[in-house]
Design a protein around this motif. Structure first.
Motif, PDB file in Angstrom:
ATOM      1  N   VAL A  63      -2.010  -6.306   4.685  1.00 57.80           N
ATOM      2  CA  VAL A  63      -2.025  -5.681   5.841  1.00 57.80           C
ATOM      3  C   VAL A  63      -0.934  -4.687   5.915  1.00 57.80           C
ATOM      4  O   VAL A  63      -0.818  -3.476   6.754  1.00 57.80           O
ATOM      5  CB  VAL A  63      -1.917  -6.657   7.110  1.00 57.80           C
ATOM      6  CG1 VAL A  63      -1.460  -6.194   8.245  1.00 57.80           C
ATOM      7  CG2 VAL A  63      -3.042  -7.611   7.278  1.00 57.80           C
ATOM      8  N   LYS A  64       0.308  -5.121   5.352  1.00 56.87           N
ATOM      9  CA  LYS A  64       1.558  -4.179   5.399  1.00 56.87           C
ATOM     10  C   LYS A  64       0.974  -2.713   4.554  1.00 56.87           C
ATOM     11  O   LYS A  64       1.614  -1.732   4.997  1.00 56.87           O
ATOM     12  CB  LYS A  64       2.608  -4.839   4.333  1.00 56.87           C
ATOM     13  CG  LYS A  64       3.339  -6.083   5.005  1.00 56.87           C
ATOM     14  CD  LYS A  64       4.453  -6.894   4.379  1.00 56.87           C
ATOM     15  CE  LYS A  64       5.277  -7.637   5.129  1.00 56.87           C
ATOM     16  NZ  LYS A  64       6.157  -8.373   4.434  1.00 56.87           N
ATOM     17  N   GLU A  65       0.286  -3.030   3.567  1.00 56.57           N
ATOM     18  CA  GLU A  65       0.096  -1.787   2.838  1.00 56.57           C
ATOM     19  C   GLU A  65      -1.175  -1.007   3.304  1.00 56.57           C
ATOM     20  O   GLU A  65      -1.194   0.344   3.501  1.00 56.57           O
ATOM     21  CB  GLU A  65      -0.425  -2.326   1.372  1.00 56.57           C
ATOM     22  CG  GLU A  65      -0.257  -0.900   0.294  1.00 56.57           C
ATOM     23  CD  GLU A  65      -0.604  -1.500  -1.019  1.00 56.57           C
ATOM     24  OE1 GLU A  65      -0.781  -0.602  -1.793  1.00 56.57           O
ATOM     25  OE2 GLU A  65      -0.390  -2.704  -1.225  1.00 56.57           O
ATOM     26  N   HIS A  66      -2.160  -1.523   3.564  1.00 57.23           N
ATOM     27  CA  HIS A  66      -3.263  -0.890   4.253  1.00 57.23           C
ATOM     28  C   HIS A  66      -3.783  -0.940   5.673  1.00 57.23           C
ATOM     29  O   HIS A  66      -4.611  -0.384   6.196  1.00 57.23           O
ATOM     30  CB  HIS A  66      -4.842  -1.416   3.240  1.00 57.23           C
ATOM     31  CG  HIS A  66      -4.256  -1.195   1.501  1.00 57.23           C
ATOM     32  ND1 HIS A  66      -4.396  -0.092   1.123  1.00 57.23           N
ATOM     33  CD2 HIS A  66      -4.179  -2.025   0.721  1.00 57.23           C
ATOM     34  CE1 HIS A  66      -3.877  -0.135   0.102  1.00 57.23           C
ATOM     35  NE2 HIS A  66      -4.117  -1.538  -0.289  1.00 57.23           N
ATOM     36  N   GLY A  67      -3.130  -1.944   6.469  1.00 57.14           N
ATOM     37  CA  GLY A  67      -3.638  -2.330   7.832  1.00 57.14           C
ATOM     38  C   GLY A  67      -4.664  -3.183   7.760  1.00 57.14           C
ATOM     39  O   GLY A  67      -4.884  -3.662   6.826  1.00 57.14           O
TER      40      GLY A  67
END
Length: 317
Positions: A63-67
């Motif tokens: 989630v941090k990287e791609h949502g």
């Protein structure tokens, strides 16, 4: 009222007065929105556990990287805000990732429709605990029964009910379980949390757990205390015996203890000693397993010491 006759007029709603038809149609249409996480409440009595385990930490990094790649499903609440239907793990991952909003598909759903979707979406997971199945099956079965009683619904469960199938049969077909297994899982909801946790951990098997579910809550608490004290769990036969004593009204802590210390048929012959004879040598509250390990270590040290003495005596000769 005119000439004694009541005149009925259908007045437009406030929404119709102040919004256009296009706006009203847009509100009804499903759409994905970025919604503030603070506005999304969890589903009431959500039966599936959301844990901060290794998989969750992996999801947080994603989630941090791609949502959030797949939007969650929410429904609007009458008082404002939204209720999560499917996506509780994505919500937690977003929170842990420091996100304030998350993409959600907004859908108007009845209570029963929301239950069915919530349960079905979670049962697709690779690992589902017995307790999760227990409460999920119970919630879904109750929703299906309510739908089956209504004549204004055209859902598959309602249609199949008319063909002579019970809700439990239909649920069993949907989740790949027999009717009896569905019944067993639902019985687990009658267990106290501490014993249900032991079922989830694999320490108590399904069949004895079902028998224990018929014991009053007070007797289950007494049984749990005995299991902790004696470091043991009941066999199916022992669970049946306790249920029989309970139905006769004669189950008490002494009876529970006498049943639990019985030797199980598949057990090898064991050396037994009354706990009262040894507990004075240990701090109060020491678990039985810890006492046993300490005694074994003490005996091993004693044997080494005796062997050392025997060796010295032989050398002197």
């Amino acid at each position: 009222m005119a000439n004694g006759k009541e005149i009925k007029m259908k007045l437009p709603s406030v929404d119709n007065l102040f919004t256009t038809q296009e706006q009203r149609d847009e509100e009804k249409r499903e759409n994905v929105r970025d919604i503030a996480i603070a506005e999304i409440s969890d589903f009431p009595n959500h039966p599936f556990k959301v844990k901060t385990d290794e998989k969750m930490l992996e999801m947080v990094e994603s989630v941090k990287e791609h949502g959030v790649l797949m939007p969650a499903l929410v429904r609007p609440k009458p008082e404002g805000g939204y209720e999560m239907v499917a996506g509780h793990r994505r919500k937690m991952a977003s929170e842990l990732a420091g996100k304030e909003n998350m993409p959600c598909l907004v859908r108007n759903l009845s209570d029963d429709e929301a239950v069915l979707i919530m349960v079905d979406s979670n049962l697709q997971r690779e690992e589902v605990l017995p307790s999760e199945k227990a409460f999920a099956y119970k919630m879904k079965l109750e929703a299906m029964k309510r739908q089956g009683r209504r004549t204004d619904l055209t859902s598959v469960p309602a249609a199949q009910k008319l063909q002579g199938k019970t809700s439990r049969q239909i649920l069993g077909e949907q989740v790949g379980e027999s009717q009896d297994q569905i019944r067993r899982y639902i019985r687990l909801t009658e267990l106290i949390p501490s014993i249900l946790d032991m079922v989830d951990e694999g320490r108590i098997a399904m069949r004895p757990a079902v028998e224990l579910s018929y014991l009053p809550k007070e007797s289950q608490e007494e049984l749990f205390d005995t299991m902790e004290m004696e470091d043991c769990t009941p066999s199916h036969a022992q669970a049946i015996k306790m249920r029989q004593f309970s139905e006769k009204g004669t189950l008490n802590p002494d009876v529970i203890l006498s049943i639990m210390i019985e030797e199980k048929p598949n057990q090898a012959e064991q050396f037994k000693m009354p706990k009262k004879r040894i507990e004075k040598y240990f701090p109060k509250g020491t678990p039985t397993k810890k006492m046993e390990e300490t005694i074994i270590r003490a005996l091993e040290l004693l044997r080494k010491r005796e062997r050392g003495k025997e060796k010295d005596w032989n050398e002197e000769r």
